[in-house]
Design a protein around this motif. Structure first.
Motif, PDB file in Angstrom:
ATOM      1  N   ALA A  45       0.835  -1.207   0.000  1.00 58.06           N
ATOM      2  CA  ALA A  45       0.000   0.000   0.000  1.00 58.06           C
ATOM      3  C   ALA A  45       0.867   1.253   0.000  1.00 58.06           C
ATOM      4  CB  ALA A  45      -0.933  -0.008   1.210  1.00 58.06           C
ATOM      5  N   LEU A  46       1.937   1.234   0.781  1.00 61.60           N
ATOM      6  CA  LEU A  46       2.857   2.374   0.823  1.00 61.60           C
ATOM      7  C   LEU A  46       3.563   2.563  -0.521  1.00 61.60           C
ATOM      8  CD1 LEU A  46       4.332   1.828   4.372  1.00 61.60           C
ATOM      9  CD2 LEU A  46       3.040   3.837   3.621  1.00 61.60           C
ATOM     10  N   LYS A  47       3.988   1.468  -1.147  1.00 65.62           N
ATOM     11  CA  LYS A  47       4.638   1.550  -2.456  1.00 65.62           C
ATOM     12  C   LYS A  47       3.688   2.118  -3.498  1.00 65.62           C
ATOM     13  CE  LYS A  47       7.841  -2.366  -2.019  1.00 65.62           C
ATOM     14  NZ  LYS A  47       8.137  -3.714  -2.561  1.00 65.62           N
ATOM     15  N   LEU A  48       2.449   1.641  -3.506  1.00 63.70           N
ATOM     16  CA  LEU A  48       1.456   2.141  -4.464  1.00 63.70           C
ATOM     17  C   LEU A  48       1.235   3.636  -4.272  1.00 63.70           C
ATOM     18  CD1 LEU A  48      -1.043  -0.834  -4.246  1.00 63.70           C
ATOM     19  CD2 LEU A  48       0.195  -0.146  -6.312  1.00 63.70           C
ATOM     20  N   ALA A  49       1.082   4.051  -3.031  1.00 60.34           N
ATOM     21  CA  ALA A  49       0.867   5.470  -2.738  1.00 60.34           C
ATOM     22  C   ALA A  49       2.065   6.306  -3.178  1.00 60.34           C
ATOM     23  CB  ALA A  49       0.587   5.660  -1.249  1.00 60.34           C
ATOM     24  N   LEU A  50       3.256   5.804  -2.942  1.00 65.45           N
ATOM     25  CA  LEU A  50       4.469   6.527  -3.318  1.00 65.45           C
ATOM     26  C   LEU A  50       4.549   6.696  -4.838  1.00 65.45           C
ATOM     27  CD1 LEU A  50       7.122   7.763  -2.302  1.00 65.45           C
ATOM     28  CD2 LEU A  50       8.162   5.523  -2.575  1.00 65.45           C
ATOM     29  N   VAL A  51       4.316   5.623  -5.571  1.00 66.12           N
ATOM     30  CA  VAL A  51       4.369   5.679  -7.037  1.00 66.12           C
ATOM     31  C   VAL A  51       3.279   6.596  -7.587  1.00 66.12           C
ATOM     32  CG1 VAL A  51       4.018   4.324  -9.150  1.00 66.12           C
ATOM     33  CG2 VAL A  51       5.500   3.450  -7.341  1.00 66.12           C
ATOM     34  N   LEU A  52       2.100   6.551  -6.972  1.00 62.86           N
ATOM     35  CA  LEU A  52       0.978   7.359  -7.457  1.00 62.86           C
ATOM     36  C   LEU A  52       0.975   8.766  -6.864  1.00 62.86           C
ATOM     37  CD1 LEU A  52      -1.735   4.566  -7.395  1.00 62.86           C
ATOM     38  CD2 LEU A  52      -0.617   5.550  -9.414  1.00 62.86           C
ATOM     39  N   ASP A  53       1.945   9.055  -6.000  1.00 65.11           N
ATOM     40  CA  ASP A  53       2.121  10.376  -5.393  1.00 65.11           C
ATOM     41  C   ASP A  53       0.853  10.845  -4.680  1.00 65.11           C
ATOM     42  OD1 ASP A  53       3.602  12.651  -4.753  1.00 65.11           O
ATOM     43  OD2 ASP A  53       2.863  13.745  -6.505  1.00 65.11           O
ATOM     44  N   ILE A  54       0.367   9.985  -3.797  1.00 62.44           N
ATOM     45  CA  ILE A  54      -0.839  10.275  -3.023  1.00 62.44           C
ATOM     46  C   ILE A  54      -0.678   9.652  -1.643  1.00 62.44           C
ATOM     47  CG2 ILE A  54      -2.054   8.237  -3.892  1.00 62.44           C
ATOM     48  CD1 ILE A  54      -4.631   9.910  -3.914  1.00 62.44           C
ATOM     49  N   LYS A  55      -1.331  10.203  -0.646  1.00 65.09           N
ATOM     50  CA  LYS A  55      -1.270   9.648   0.698  1.00 65.09           C
ATOM     51  C   LYS A  55      -2.022   8.324   0.740  1.00 65.09           C
ATOM     52  CE  LYS A  55      -0.981  14.073   3.040  1.00 65.09           C
ATOM     53  NZ  LYS A  55      -1.636  14.985   3.997  1.00 65.09           N
ATOM     54  N   VAL A  56      -1.536   7.401   1.550  1.00 71.36           N
ATOM     55  CA  VAL A  56      -2.156   6.083   1.664  1.00 71.36           C
ATOM     56  C   VAL A  56      -3.625   6.195   2.040  1.00 71.36           C
ATOM     57  CG1 VAL A  56      -2.136   3.882   2.919  1.00 71.36           C
ATOM     58  CG2 VAL A  56       0.006   4.915   2.218  1.00 71.36           C
ATOM     59  N   ASP A  57      -3.934   7.066   2.998  1.00 76.55           N
ATOM     60  CA  ASP A  57      -5.325   7.176   3.436  1.00 76.55           C
ATOM     61  C   ASP A  57      -6.222   7.878   2.419  1.00 76.55           C
ATOM     62  OD1 ASP A  57      -4.169   9.650   3.973  1.00 76.55           O
ATOM     63  OD2 ASP A  57      -5.292   9.955   5.822  1.00 76.55           O
ATOM     64  N   GLU A  58      -5.638   8.466   1.406  1.00 80.77           N
ATOM     65  CA  GLU A  58      -6.427   9.008   0.294  1.00 80.77           C
ATOM     66  C   GLU A  58      -6.598   7.953  -0.796  1.00 80.77           C
ATOM     67  OE1 GLU A  58      -5.171  13.705   0.649  1.00 80.77           O
ATOM     68  OE2 GLU A  58      -4.051  12.414  -0.734  1.00 80.77           O
ATOM     69  N   LEU A  59      -5.665   7.031  -0.868  1.00 82.55           N
ATOM     70  CA  LEU A  59      -5.715   5.968  -1.871  1.00 82.55           C
ATOM     71  C   LEU A  59      -6.627   4.829  -1.429  1.00 82.55           C
ATOM     72  CD1 LEU A  59      -4.563   5.114  -4.620  1.00 82.55           C
ATOM     73  CD2 LEU A  59      -2.636   4.080  -3.398  1.00 82.55           C
ATOM     74  N   PHE A  60      -6.611   4.525  -0.135  1.00 82.20           N
ATOM     75  CA  PHE A  60      -7.417   3.435   0.427  1.00 82.20           C
ATOM     76  C   PHE A  60      -8.352   3.970   1.499  1.00 82.20           C
ATOM     77  CE2 PHE A  60      -3.529   1.449  -1.070  1.00 82.20           C
ATOM     78  CZ  PHE A  60      -4.029   0.389  -1.808  1.00 82.20           C
ATOM     79  N   GLN A  61      -9.588   3.492   1.502  1.00 75.69           N
ATOM     80  CA  GLN A  61     -10.570   3.904   2.497  1.00 75.69           C
ATOM     81  C   GLN A  61     -11.224   2.662   3.093  1.00 75.69           C
ATOM     82  OE1 GLN A  61     -11.306   5.005  -0.947  1.00 75.69           O
ATOM     83  NE2 GLN A  61      -9.662   6.463  -0.631  1.00 75.69           N
ATOM     84  N   LEU A  62     -11.199   2.582   4.421  1.00 73.01           N
ATOM     85  CA  LEU A  62     -11.871   1.482   5.107  1.00 73.01           C
ATOM     86  C   LEU A  62     -13.373   1.703   5.075  1.00 73.01           C
ATOM     87  CD1 LEU A  62      -9.783   0.815   8.333  1.00 73.01           C
ATOM     88  CD2 LEU A  62     -10.070  -0.698   6.385  1.00 73.01           C
ATOM     89  N   GLU A  63     -14.099   0.604   4.937  1.00 67.11           N
ATOM     90  CA  GLU A  63     -15.557   0.644   5.017  1.00 67.11           C
ATOM     91  C   GLU A  63     -15.978  -0.151   6.239  1.00 67.11           C
ATOM     92  OE1 GLU A  63     -16.372  -0.988   1.030  1.00 67.11           O
ATOM     93  OE2 GLU A  63     -17.359   0.940   0.693  1.00 67.11           O
ATOM     94  N   LYS A  64     -17.203   0.042   6.640  1.00 66.81           N
ATOM     95  CA  LYS A  64     -17.697  -0.647   7.824  1.00 66.81           C
ATOM     96  C   LYS A  64     -17.545  -2.159   7.708  1.00 66.81           C
ATOM     97  CE  LYS A  64     -21.286  -0.543  11.195  1.00 66.81           C
ATOM     98  NZ  LYS A  64     -22.077   0.432  11.869  1.00 66.81           N
ATOM     99  N   ARG A  65     -17.739  -2.706   6.510  1.00 67.03           N
ATOM    100  CA  ARG A  65     -17.627  -4.160   6.321  1.00 67.03           C
ATOM    101  C   ARG A  65     -16.201  -4.650   6.564  1.00 67.03           C
ATOM    102  NH1 ARG A  65     -16.542  -5.420   0.175  1.00 67.03           N
ATOM    103  NH2 ARG A  65     -15.628  -3.437  -0.396  1.00 67.03           N
ATOM    104  N   ASP A  66     -15.212  -3.766   6.489  1.00 68.74           N
ATOM    105  CA  ASP A  66     -13.819  -4.138   6.708  1.00 68.74           C
ATOM    106  C   ASP A  66     -13.504  -4.356   8.185  1.00 68.74           C
ATOM    107  OD1 ASP A  66     -13.163  -3.883   3.935  1.00 68.74           O
ATOM    108  OD2 ASP A  66     -12.960  -1.717   4.198  1.00 68.74           O
ATOM    109  N   TRP A  67     -14.381  -3.953   9.067  1.00 68.95           N
ATOM    110  CA  TRP A  67     -14.138  -4.059  10.509  1.00 68.95           C
ATOM    111  C   TRP A  67     -14.443  -5.444  11.032  1.00 68.95           C
ATOM    112  CZ3 TRP A  67     -12.139  -0.156  13.578  1.00 68.95           C
ATOM    113  CH2 TRP A  67     -11.947   1.070  12.927  1.00 68.95           C
ATOM    114  N   ASN A  68     -15.114  -6.261  10.262  1.00 65.08           N
ATOM    115  CA  ASN A  68     -15.495  -7.621  10.733  1.00 65.08           C
ATOM    116  C   ASN A  68     -14.383  -8.609  10.552  1.00 65.08           C
ATOM    117  OD1 ASN A  68     -18.033  -6.682  11.393  1.00 65.08           O
ATOM    118  ND2 ASN A  68     -18.802  -7.041   9.339  1.00 65.08           N
TER     119      ASN A  68
END
Length: 68
Positions: A45-68
């Motif tokens: 995730a960090l590598k993808l964000a670095l290559v795409l020049d974006i913050k990790v938390d802007e590239l990936f977003q947790l959803e409620k279903r991810d908490w289970n």
């Protein structure tokens, strides 16, 4: 886990194969992440964000279903 990889990849003019090469994974891995069938490791995730020049938390977003 939702992500905006496809959009960010398009902004940077990268194909799935091109992005995969830059982060040392297969095109199929990038495809699976984009389709939300696979959640990347923290390092990937960090590598993808670095290559795409974006913050990790802007590239990936947790959803409620991810908490289970």
């Amino acid at each position: 886990m939702k992500n905006s990889i496809k959009i960010q990849r398009a902004i940077k003019g990268l194909t799935q194969a091109g992005l995969a090469e830059k982060v040392n994974v297969t095109r199929q891995t990038v495809n699976a992440i984009e389709l939300e069938k696979y959640s990347p490791s923290a390092v990937l995730a960090l590598k993808l964000a670095l290559v795409l020049d974006i913050k990790v938390d802007e590239l990936f977003q947790l959803e409620k279903r991810d908490w289970n």
